[in-house]
Design a protein around this motif. Sequence first.
Motif, PDB file in Angstrom:
ATOM      1  N   GLY A 229       0.895  -1.175  -0.177  1.00 41.82           N
ATOM      2  CA  GLY A 229       0.008   0.073  -0.047  1.00 41.82           C
ATOM      3  C   GLY A 229       0.817   1.125   0.034  1.00 41.82           C
ATOM      4  N   ASP A 230       0.236   2.359   0.294  1.00 42.75           N
ATOM      5  CA  ASP A 230       0.949   3.769   0.201  1.00 42.75           C
ATOM      6  C   ASP A 230       1.358   4.066   1.764  1.00 42.75           C
ATOM      7  N   ALA A 272     -15.588  -2.994   5.065  1.00 46.99           N
ATOM      8  CA  ALA A 272     -16.284  -1.643   4.943  1.00 46.99           C
ATOM      9  C   ALA A 272     -15.282  -0.718   4.752  1.00 46.99           C
ATOM     10  N   ALA A 273     -14.045  -0.727   5.529  1.00 44.86           N
ATOM     11  CA  ALA A 273     -13.006   0.026   5.553  1.00 44.86           C
ATOM     12  C   ALA A 273     -12.269   0.323   4.122  1.00 44.86           C
ATOM     13  N   LEU A 274     -12.392  -0.838   3.420  1.00 48.91           N
ATOM     14  CA  LEU A 274     -11.714  -0.941   2.108  1.00 48.91           C
ATOM     15  C   LEU A 274     -12.629  -0.200   1.106  1.00 48.91           C
ATOM     16  N   GLU A 275     -13.858   0.076   1.564  1.00 42.81           N
ATOM     17  CA  GLU A 275     -14.794   0.749   0.329  1.00 42.81           C
ATOM     18  C   GLU A 275     -14.846   2.257   0.649  1.00 42.81           C
ATOM     19  N   ALA A 276     -14.084   2.747   1.723  1.00 42.47           N
ATOM     20  CA  ALA A 276     -14.312   3.984   2.226  1.00 42.47           C
ATOM     21  C   ALA A 276     -12.978   4.789   1.577  1.00 42.47           C
ATOM     22  N   PRO A 277     -12.984   5.798   0.607  1.00 45.46           N
ATOM     23  CA  PRO A 277     -12.101   6.499   0.049  1.00 45.46           C
ATOM     24  C   PRO A 277     -11.118   7.204   0.887  1.00 45.46           C
ATOM     25  N   VAL A 279     -10.174   6.183   3.897  1.00 53.74           N
ATOM     26  CA  VAL A 279      -9.268   5.316   4.998  1.00 53.74           C
ATOM     27  C   VAL A 279      -7.988   5.125   4.440  1.00 53.74           C
ATOM     28  N   ASN A 280      -7.111   5.507   5.185  1.00 58.68           N
ATOM     29  CA  ASN A 280      -5.514   5.383   4.508  1.00 58.68           C
ATOM     30  C   ASN A 280      -5.219   4.258   4.989  1.00 58.68           C
ATOM     31  N   SER A 300      -4.685  -4.765  -3.596  1.00 58.62           N
ATOM     32  CA  SER A 300      -5.042  -4.114  -5.062  1.00 58.62           C
ATOM     33  C   SER A 300      -5.441  -2.921  -4.952  1.00 58.62           C
ATOM     34  N   LYS A 301      -5.906  -2.340  -3.940  1.00 61.18           N
ATOM     35  CA  LYS A 301      -6.613  -0.849  -3.749  1.00 61.18           C
ATOM     36  C   LYS A 301      -5.401  -0.050  -3.106  1.00 61.18           C
ATOM     37  N   GLY A 302      -4.209  -0.504  -2.631  1.00 63.14           N
ATOM     38  CA  GLY A 302      -3.227   0.379  -1.994  1.00 63.14           C
ATOM     39  C   GLY A 302      -3.287   0.710  -0.626  1.00 63.14           C
ATOM     40  N   VAL A 303      -3.907  -0.021   0.004  1.00 64.99           N
ATOM     41  CA  VAL A 303      -4.427   0.338   1.425  1.00 64.99           C
ATOM     42  C   VAL A 303      -3.426  -0.462   2.240  1.00 64.99           C
ATOM     43  N   PRO A 304      -2.686   0.246   3.056  1.00 66.20           N
ATOM     44  CA  PRO A 304      -1.791  -0.623   3.997  1.00 66.20           C
ATOM     45  C   PRO A 304      -2.598  -1.340   5.212  1.00 66.20           C
TER      46      PRO A 304
END
Length: 384
Positions: A229-230, A272-277, A279-280, A300-304
């Motif tokens: 992720g980022d 749900a957290a992975l659907e919220a833009p 949430v970093n 795949s969504k780049g969320v650590p």
Amino acid sequence: MQKTLLVTSIAESTGKTAVTLALGQLAQERGRAVGYMKPKGTRLQSNVGKTLDQDPLLARELLDLDSEVHQMEPIVYSPTFIDGAIRGQEDPDELGAVVEERFAELAAGTDLMLVEGGGAWSTGGIVNLTDVDIAERLDADVLLVADYETASDLDDVLAAADSFGDRLDGILFNAVPDAAFDGLEQEVVPFLEGRGLPVFGVVPRERDLAGVTVTDLADELGGELLTEGDREAYVERFLVGAMGGDTALRYFRRTKNAAVITGGDRSEIIAAALEAPGVNAIILTGGHRPPGALLGEAESKGVPVLLVTGDTLSVIDRAETIVNTGRARDEATITRMGELLYDHADIDAILGDGSAKEASDGGGGTDSDSTAGDDTDDGSTAED
């Protein structure tokens, strides 16, 4: 002529420490002999009162002071202290006298004493030592630091201003988001000054001084990063995932630059957290590793996704301490705040000896004849 300036705030984490120390450096550059004091220590390591407060130590270093910490911070305002006060074990008059005594020691030989409030301006009421009380005891002028997002925030500003009365020199808005900046300058500042409340500056938000990176969190929490992720994404606030999935998603979507903290076995919250833009990062507690499919989606969504030991409440406490203490307490941050104050605030009015009424007559920090330079798009949200 000596000036005592109490820097107080509407709430915690408005950048009070960074503002105070930056003002000290700016005053020293002008040849002023500066002292520093924080009467109430509110950053605690434990309920029994061991302090985590690095503000006096940083002040001593950056302002080159030879004061002792027990002088600069005579009261550790811990839960144990408060409990003792409720039981009659603390005498407000004696505590006030200690503050006055330490202040006199620190003020000797200075022409500017900076007094930093602890927590919000109302902190200390249990022993008659709110910042209003301290301003009276130390005969201090007051700079009120406030954040601002919507017009409803003015209720708190006006309540604080009314409590300080004539001791209020002026207001400094800090960490103002871009969306609120123009309205604050063009409408709110004239409104406040029309009510006799000088505004000494409007400092915009600067992302590099807001919160901490995911890498910072991982290092400080000692967690294991389960996805890449980022890692340089910033986290400014924490959301606790303790509800159902649908409710959580609505909750998560209303914020930005957030980290969700939840148990690693709460798959519906993680999804749900992975659907919220906004949430970093996702911080999983309890040492539970989630299903591989969720980790793949996060990747795949780049969320650590960070896995840590400990229960959710203890992790929240640790994480909030990192955010609230880390970014505002180093030399680079204080230097940057000084630059921002120079660009966006009326340093003459803040450091000068004039009263609030005189400052109001002279205009606020956005006037062209203040010390401030041209406005830029930079800003600050350095936390207290």
